[in-house]
Design a protein around this motif. Structure first.
Motif, PDB file in Angstrom:
ATOM      1  N   VAL A  18      27.706  40.656   6.564  1.00  0.00           N
ATOM      2  CA  VAL A  18      26.359  40.219   6.204  1.00  0.00           C
ATOM      3  C   VAL A  18      25.432  41.407   5.957  1.00  0.00           C
ATOM      4  CG1 VAL A  18      26.642  38.048   7.456  1.00  0.00           C
ATOM      5  CG2 VAL A  18      25.526  39.965   8.590  1.00  0.00           C
ATOM      6  N   TRP A  19      25.834  42.604   6.363  1.00  0.00           N
ATOM      7  CA  TRP A  19      25.000  43.809   6.240  1.00  0.00           C
ATOM      8  C   TRP A  19      25.921  45.009   6.100  1.00  0.00           C
ATOM      9  CZ3 TRP A  19      19.687  44.859   6.638  1.00  0.00           C
ATOM     10  CH2 TRP A  19      19.333  46.209   6.839  1.00  0.00           C
ATOM     11  N   ALA A  20      25.499  45.971   5.296  1.00  0.00           N
ATOM     12  CA  ALA A  20      26.213  47.248   5.214  1.00  0.00           C
ATOM     13  C   ALA A  20      25.228  48.330   4.806  1.00  0.00           C
ATOM     14  CB  ALA A  20      27.354  47.163   4.206  1.00  0.00           C
ATOM     15  N   VAL A  25      27.716  48.490   9.827  1.00  0.00           N
ATOM     16  CA  VAL A  25      27.985  47.215   9.168  1.00  0.00           C
ATOM     17  C   VAL A  25      27.714  46.108  10.189  1.00  0.00           C
ATOM     18  CG1 VAL A  25      29.719  48.153   7.586  1.00  0.00           C
ATOM     19  CG2 VAL A  25      30.440  47.181   9.776  1.00  0.00           C
ATOM     20  N   VAL A  26      27.540  44.909   9.661  1.00  0.00           N
ATOM     21  CA  VAL A  26      27.392  43.735  10.508  1.00  0.00           C
ATOM     22  C   VAL A  26      28.323  42.678   9.947  1.00  0.00           C
ATOM     23  CG1 VAL A  26      25.826  41.974  11.418  1.00  0.00           C
ATOM     24  CG2 VAL A  26      24.968  44.293  10.966  1.00  0.00           C
ATOM     25  N   ALA A 129      19.233  34.477   4.494  1.00  0.00           N
ATOM     26  CA  ALA A 129      18.009  34.791   5.234  1.00  0.00           C
ATOM     27  C   ALA A 129      17.669  36.271   5.119  1.00  0.00           C
ATOM     28  CB  ALA A 129      18.156  34.380   6.702  1.00  0.00           C
ATOM     29  N   LEU A 130      18.669  37.136   5.183  1.00  0.00           N
ATOM     30  CA  LEU A 130      18.423  38.578   5.026  1.00  0.00           C
ATOM     31  C   LEU A 130      17.863  38.875   3.634  1.00  0.00           C
ATOM     32  CD1 LEU A 130      21.567  39.928   6.864  1.00  0.00           C
ATOM     33  CD2 LEU A 130      19.189  40.519   7.438  1.00  0.00           C
ATOM     34  N   ARG A 131      18.431  38.261   2.612  1.00  0.00           N
ATOM     35  CA  ARG A 131      17.914  38.455   1.244  1.00  0.00           C
ATOM     36  C   ARG A 131      16.471  37.975   1.153  1.00  0.00           C
ATOM     37  NH1 ARG A 131      22.817  35.809  -0.217  1.00  0.00           N
ATOM     38  NH2 ARG A 131      24.437  37.328  -0.662  1.00  0.00           N
ATOM     39  N   HIS A 138      20.931  45.666   1.373  1.00  0.00           N
ATOM     40  CA  HIS A 138      21.912  45.902   2.435  1.00  0.00           C
ATOM     41  C   HIS A 138      22.872  44.726   2.639  1.00  0.00           C
ATOM     42  CE1 HIS A 138      20.265  49.709   3.588  1.00  0.00           C
ATOM     43  NE2 HIS A 138      19.064  49.181   3.666  1.00  0.00           N
ATOM     44  N   VAL A 139      22.747  43.708   1.800  1.00  0.00           N
ATOM     45  CA  VAL A 139      23.656  42.570   1.885  1.00  0.00           C
ATOM     46  C   VAL A 139      24.770  42.821   0.872  1.00  0.00           C
ATOM     47  CG1 VAL A 139      23.930  40.076   1.588  1.00  0.00           C
ATOM     48  CG2 VAL A 139      21.821  40.999   2.598  1.00  0.00           C
TER      49      VAL A 139
END
Length: 148
Positions: A18-20, A25-26, A129-131, A138-139
């Motif tokens: 979900v993240w990098a 990273v996540v 949600a991150l976007r 970062h997605v």
């Protein structure tokens, strides 16, 4: 020998990212305590959080906070909770879990029988949600990739 998490980061083992970014990273855990449970993991192999340098720890906490805010938006009525245990994989990782109370944070509540489609859906919900919160850079483009 590379840790399990390094093998996930390198794409040898599938992951739901979900993240990098260049340092962390996540990705979703395969045994979530709650929908949206993810791990914040440094790209560098650091065994214990007590061995990480201050800058790395600070970066991991900023990423965890960012992801936690997205969890709170995606799963209304929850708080983002953090757990640093470090016993299962010898690679520093921070659990970020959407939770409604402390009682939910026991690893005894981890579910290993969640269908892959449900894990994918929860990861996509968090990615969205991150976007929405302005973190699209970062997605990762693909759920299964740590590359941006």
């Amino acid at each position: 020998m590379a840790t399990l998490f390094t093998r996930i980061i390198d794409g040898e083992i599938p992951g739901r990212f979900v993240w990098a970014d260049d340092r962390a990273v996540v990705f979703a855990t395969i045994a979530p305590i709650a929908d949206g449970h993810v791990l914040v993991v440094p790209r560098a192999e650091v065994d214990r959080f007590t061995e990480a340098d201050d800058d790395l720890l600070a970066h991991l906490m900023v990423v965890a906070r960012t992801v936690g805010r997205a969890q709170e938006a995606a799963w209304e009525g929850t708080r983002a909770a953090l757990v640093v245990a470090g016993f299962e994989v010898p690679h520093l990782h921070v659990h970020v879990v959407p939770a409604r109370g402390e009682g939910e944070l026991s690893f005894a509540n981890a579910r290993s029988d969640v269908p892959a489609a449900d894990l994918d859906a929860a990861a996509e919900r968090l990615r969205d949600a991150l976007r929405t919160q302005g973190h699209a850079a970062h997605v990762p483009a693909a759920l299964g990739s740590a590359a941006l």
